[in-house]
Motif scaffolding. Structure first.
Motif, short mmCIF file in Angstrom:
data_model
loop_
_atom_site.label_atom_id
_atom_site.label_comp_id
_atom_site.label_asym_id
_atom_site.label_seq_id
_atom_site.Cartn_x
_atom_site.Cartn_y
_atom_site.Cartn_z
N GLY A 12 -4.38 -33.44 10.57
CA GLY A 12 -3.80 -34.74 10.87
C GLY A 12 -2.37 -34.61 11.37
O GLY A 12 -1.97 -35.29 12.32
N ILE A 13 -1.59 -33.75 10.72
CA ILE A 13 -0.20 -33.55 11.13
C ILE A 13 -0.13 -33.03 12.57
O ILE A 13 0.64 -33.51 13.40
CB ILE A 13 0.51 -32.59 10.17
N CYS A 14 -0.96 -32.03 12.89
CA CYS A 14 -0.97 -31.45 14.24
C CYS A 14 -1.39 -32.48 15.28
O CYS A 14 -0.81 -32.56 16.37
CB CYS A 14 -1.89 -30.24 14.29
N LEU A 15 -2.42 -33.27 14.96
CA LEU A 15 -2.94 -34.26 15.92
C LEU A 15 -1.90 -35.35 16.20
O LEU A 15 -1.68 -35.72 17.36
CB LEU A 15 -4.23 -34.87 15.39
N VAL A 16 -1.27 -35.86 15.15
CA VAL A 16 -0.30 -36.94 15.35
C VAL A 16 0.95 -36.42 16.05
O VAL A 16 1.53 -37.10 16.90
CB VAL A 16 0.06 -37.60 14.01
N ALA A 17 1.36 -35.19 15.74
CA ALA A 17 2.51 -34.61 16.43
C ALA A 17 2.21 -34.42 17.92
O ALA A 17 3.07 -34.68 18.78
CB ALA A 17 2.90 -33.28 15.79
N ALA A 18 1.01 -33.96 18.23
CA ALA A 18 0.61 -33.81 19.64
C ALA A 18 0.59 -35.16 20.34
O ALA A 18 1.02 -35.30 21.49
CB ALA A 18 -0.75 -33.13 19.73
N SER A 19 0.09 -36.17 19.63
CA SER A 19 0.07 -37.52 20.18
C SER A 19 1.48 -37.99 20.52
O SER A 19 1.71 -38.57 21.59
CB SER A 19 -0.59 -38.49 19.19
N ALA A 20 2.43 -37.75 19.63
CA ALA A 20 3.81 -38.16 19.88
C ALA A 20 4.37 -37.48 21.12
O ALA A 20 5.09 -38.10 21.91
CB ALA A 20 4.68 -37.85 18.65
N ALA A 21 4.03 -36.20 21.30
CA ALA A 21 4.52 -35.48 22.47
C ALA A 21 3.97 -36.09 23.76
O ALA A 21 4.70 -36.27 24.75
CB ALA A 21 4.13 -34.00 22.38
N PHE A 22 2.68 -36.44 23.78
CA PHE A 22 2.10 -37.05 24.97
C PHE A 22 2.64 -38.46 25.20
O PHE A 22 2.93 -38.85 26.33
CB PHE A 22 0.57 -37.07 24.86
N PHE A 23 2.77 -39.23 24.12
CA PHE A 23 3.29 -40.59 24.26
C PHE A 23 4.74 -40.58 24.76
O PHE A 23 5.18 -41.54 25.41
CB PHE A 23 3.22 -41.34 22.93
N SER A 24 5.49 -39.53 24.45
CA SER A 24 6.89 -39.49 24.85
C SER A 24 7.06 -39.40 26.37
O SER A 24 8.16 -39.61 26.88
CB SER A 24 7.60 -38.30 24.19
N THR A 25 5.98 -39.10 27.10
CA THR A 25 6.05 -39.03 28.56
C THR A 25 5.90 -40.39 29.22
O THR A 25 6.07 -40.50 30.44
CB THR A 25 4.96 -38.10 29.12
N ALA A 26 5.59 -41.44 28.45
CA ALA A 26 5.32 -42.76 29.05
C ALA A 26 6.52 -43.28 29.83
O ALA A 26 6.36 -43.84 30.92
CB ALA A 26 4.92 -43.74 27.96
N GLY A 27 7.71 -43.13 29.29
CA GLY A 27 8.89 -43.61 29.99
C GLY A 27 9.11 -42.89 31.30
O GLY A 27 9.55 -43.49 32.29
N ILE A 28 8.80 -41.59 31.34
CA ILE A 28 8.96 -40.81 32.56
C ILE A 28 8.01 -41.33 33.64
O ILE A 28 8.41 -41.54 34.80
CB ILE A 28 8.67 -39.32 32.29
N PHE A 29 6.75 -41.53 33.27
CA PHE A 29 5.78 -42.02 34.24
C PHE A 29 6.14 -43.43 34.72
O PHE A 29 6.04 -43.73 35.91
CB PHE A 29 4.38 -42.04 33.63
N THR A 30 6.56 -44.30 33.80
CA THR A 30 6.84 -45.69 34.16
C THR A 30 8.11 -45.83 34.98
O THR A 30 8.12 -46.49 36.03
CB THR A 30 6.95 -46.55 32.90
N ARG A 31 9.19 -45.21 34.52
CA ARG A 31 10.45 -45.32 35.24
C ARG A 31 10.46 -44.47 36.51
O ARG A 31 11.27 -44.72 37.41
CB ARG A 31 11.60 -44.89 34.32
N GLY A 32 9.58 -43.49 36.57
CA GLY A 32 9.55 -42.60 37.73
C GLY A 32 8.72 -43.10 38.89
O GLY A 32 8.63 -42.44 39.93
#
Length: 290
Positions: A12-32
């Motif tokens: 669970g810890i690994c999955l949620v941490a990976a999710s946070a890493a992928f979600f952190s790219t949302a601003g890059i895609f949106t603002r870019g």
């Protein structure tokens, strides 16, 4: 060859941490991208649903997940769609750092929902780490006051509440499948915005929006799979890893330079998350943090 079994909490810890890493790219895609928020929502939703459904088909699980969709799955899908409807416009109306730091309030929203719905009291370590994370958020906000948009910040807060609801729902109903409700969630918004001139997107930006859909699909599935293995408040706290990662990516890729308060607050939040994951000890023996 002996198979390796990963404890549910560690997975669970690994999955949620990976999710946070992928979600952190949302601003890059949106603002870019120059596309409007609803155009991004349309193409990202179609791409995310397509990738998720294809993954289920390859696994041979699509038919089973379709049959398993019930009222609980629909509730999760609707909350996901509502959160997405607020998430993308929030980045257009506010800064990457503002949206990311508001999401750091998710541990408190998830803890409150879990307390009301599940009577699940978070461990003292998680509550203390959440308080430290809130302190980090306060430091970041102190450097952002007067620079953000009230509408964008409000949308980010609404998205945070929807994500906390999803985390709590999966904790209450861990048997509910994760992938197909996310695919339904991704499809709900494109259907709702068919009247928007979604075709008006530069050809060079369409692959970026498709990649955004893939990142969102991976982030959503890993979050839901991780949430079923962890208490809701702990899931939300781990998801707060997105808070320091998103401004860092914005700096590296978009040249959005975070101020000293943003950097200091991000360090505090990251330290709180890491400290919360240290196993509690009683008389020298490690115990599970549940």
């Amino acid at each position: 060859m002996a198979s390796i079994t990963i404890p549910p909490r560690a997975a669970g810890i690994c999955l949620v941490a990976a999710s946070a890493a992928f979600f952190s790219t949302a601003g890059i895609f949106t603002r870019g991208t120059a596309a409007a928020a609803w155009v991004i929502i349309f193409w990202r939703g179609l791409a995310a649903a397509g990738f998720t459904l294809a993954w289920l088909a390859v696994r041979g699980a699509l038919a089973a997940e379709v049959r398993a969709l019930d009222r609980r799955g629909w509730l999760i899908a609707v909350m996901g769609a509502a959160g997405s409807a607020a998430f993308i416009p929030a980045f257009k109306l506010s800064s990457v750092a503002n949206v990311a730091l508001i999401y750091a309030a998710a541990p408190f929203a998830a803890a409150a929902l879990a307390w009301l719905a599940l009577r699940e009291r978070p461990p003292a370590r998680v509550m203390l780490a959440s308080a430290a994370a809130l302190g980090g958020v306060a430091v970041i906000v102190s450097g952002s006051l007067g620079k953000g948009s009230l509408a964008g910040d409000g949308l980010a807060l609404f998205m945070t509440l929807m994500m906390a609801g999803i985390m709590t729902a999966y904790r209450k109903w861990p048997e509910v499948t994760a992938a197909f409700p996310n695919a339904v969630s991704s499809l709900l918004l494109p259907v709702a915005v068919l009247c928007v001139p979604v075709a008006e997107v530069p050809a060079e930006e369409l692959p970026v929006l498709v990649l955004f859909g893939l990142a969102f699909a991976v982030a959503s599935v890993t979050l839901c799979e991780g949430a079923r293995r962890l208490p809701a408040a702990e899931t939300a706290l781990l998801s707060a890893l997105e808070t320091p990662l998103a401004p860092l990516l914005a700096f590296l890729i978009l040249a959005e330079r975070p101020g000293p308060q943003t950097m200091a607050g991000g360090v505090v939040i990251l330290a709180a998350v890491l400290w919360s994951q240290r196993p509690a000890r009683r008389r020298g023996a490690p115990t599970a943090c549940r």
